[in-house]
Enzyme design. Structure first.
Site, PDB file in Angstrom:
ATOM      1  CD  GLU A   1      -3.004  -0.727  -0.092  1.00  0.00           C
ATOM      2  OE1 GLU A   1      -3.098   0.441  -0.526  1.00  0.00           O
ATOM      3  OE2 GLU A   1      -3.627  -1.681  -0.583  1.00  0.00           O
TER       4      GLU A   1
ATOM      5  CE1 TYR B   1      -6.235   3.754   0.036  1.00  0.00           C
ATOM      6  CE2 TYR B   1      -3.943   3.339   0.580  1.00  0.00           C
ATOM      7  CZ  TYR B   1      -5.056   3.064  -0.189  1.00  0.00           C
ATOM      8  OH  TYR B   1      -4.994   2.107  -1.151  1.00  0.00           O
TER       9      TYR B   1
ATOM     10  CG  ASP C   1      -7.842   3.957  -4.388  1.00  0.00           C
ATOM     11  OD1 ASP C   1      -9.068   4.109  -4.625  1.00  0.00           O
ATOM     12  OD2 ASP C   1      -7.183   3.033  -4.896  1.00  0.00           O
TER      13      ASP C   1
END
Length: 357
Positions: A36, A119, A137
């Site tokens: 990520e 996130y 995202d």
């Protein structure tokens, strides 16, 4: 909108169409975390190669924690935003000290770690631990701007908060791992920026923008970002079969990376004159025999850099610099350049000249 129908349709589509990615084979927290961070502002196909190589060197958190910063930066080279790589190293060290060399299964604890924000914490919680935390995202922003026909730019506060709220509300119980990936995957493969493939979208019947025929007008464009052009010169200085490199200052752009000296070109200068001046100011070296070898362009944050690159030689015999813009220097062989982390434009120059240095 029938929520169960939307959820089931999206999950079924993902089961049939989800890409075969290395971190999806394990869903280990470490793998999700690394992937990520790498995926932020980097294309998927490039990340797969970087991720695979990363695991060869740092297979787990303990191995990463023991790494030297230059090793980490070298493996990160080309992904940009080097502070992310440094934060990976800092976080690995903290995890070994405080969390038994493992990522905590706690959202609040994750947010306390360097480089992990809303996130990434949501990604780790939902993808690694299958807990009901949202992930938003750019793909999800675009998808939701169409699904809910948002008439304001997605980065505006009202739209931003709405999207995160909906992303949380839509997660089916016990299926966060696959549902969140399905949202991002649908945005990446079907709900495309310029040419949305509405004919194959599994949830187009729920899409308000599709119903009104405005999918191509969503998301609403925000304010265009100003791009600042910068023109620079840089030189590969060779002397007695070796090449001069220096390490950038810790508080500079691209901190702690190695470079070939150079800098900005003044209005009244040619690139050659600028390079002679920069070498003198940064190292005290007088250089000569400048020979143009390439012009490289590179974009980062809000800047677009045009870099004029040269070969050059020392004038005189002294090979020890007086450092004014660096913390360390080396004279290295061309082969040894592979052992040091460089900014992307300089690495591109090295690769372009492979076999010539």
């Amino acid at each position: 909108m029938s929520l169960p129908t939307l959820q089931d349709g999206l999950l079924h589509w993902f089961a049939q169409n989800g890409r075969d990615l290395p971190w999806r084979k394990t869903y280990l927290p470490y793998h999700i975390w690394i992937s990520e961070i790498m995926l932020q502002q980097t294309q998927m196909d490039r990340v797969v190669a970087y991720f695979t190589r990363w695991l060869e060197y740092f297979p787990d958190i303990a191995a990463l924690a023991e790494a030297k910063e230059q090793e980490v930066l070298r493996l990160w080279e080309g992904l940009g935003y080097y502070s992310r790589a440094k934060n990976l190293l800092k976080t690995a060290e903290l995890l070994c000290l405080r969390h038994g060399s493992a990522l905590p299964e706690d959202h609040a604890a994750l947010l306390q770690l360097p480089g992990i924000g809303r996130y990434t914490a949501g990604a780790i919680m939902s993808l690694a631990f299958n807990r009901s935390h949202p992930i938003v995202d750019a793909n999800v922003e675009r998808l939701f701007s169409r699904l809910f026909n948002l008439t304001v730019p997605v980065k505006e506060k009202e739209a931003h908060n709405f999207i995160w709220q909906k992303a949380a509300e839509l997660i089916p119980e016990g299926k966060a791992r696959y549902f969140n990936q399905a949202l991002m995957e649908l945005g990446a493969l079907v709900c495309l920026p310029r040419s949305p493939r509405c004919d194959v979208c599994p949830i187009h019947a729920h899409c308000e923008a599709f119903a009104q025929g405005v999918t191509k007008e969503r998301p609403v464009a925000g304010k265009a970002r100003e791009i600042i052009p910068i023109t620079m010169a840089s030189g590969i200085l060779q002397h007695q079969g070796k090449i001069y490199i220096q390490k950038r200052l810790p508080d500079d752009v691209w901190p702690n990376l190695w470079e070939f000296p150079g800098g900005g070109i003044h209005e009244d200068e040619t690139p050659e004159q600028a390079l002679v001046r920069e070498y003198r100011e940064e190292t005290g070296f007088a250089i000569q025999g400048l020979k143009k070898i390439a012009t490289i362009t590179h974009s980062f944050t809000k800047y677009r850099v045009t870099l004029h690159c040269y070969h050059c030689r020392l004038r005189g015999n002294g090979s020890t610099p007086v450092l004014h813009a660096a913390q360390e220097f080396r004279w290295v062989t061309p082969e040894e350049l592979e052992n040091f982390a460089f900014p992307s434009p300089h690495r591109r120059l090295i690769n372009r000249l492979a076999g010539e240095l």
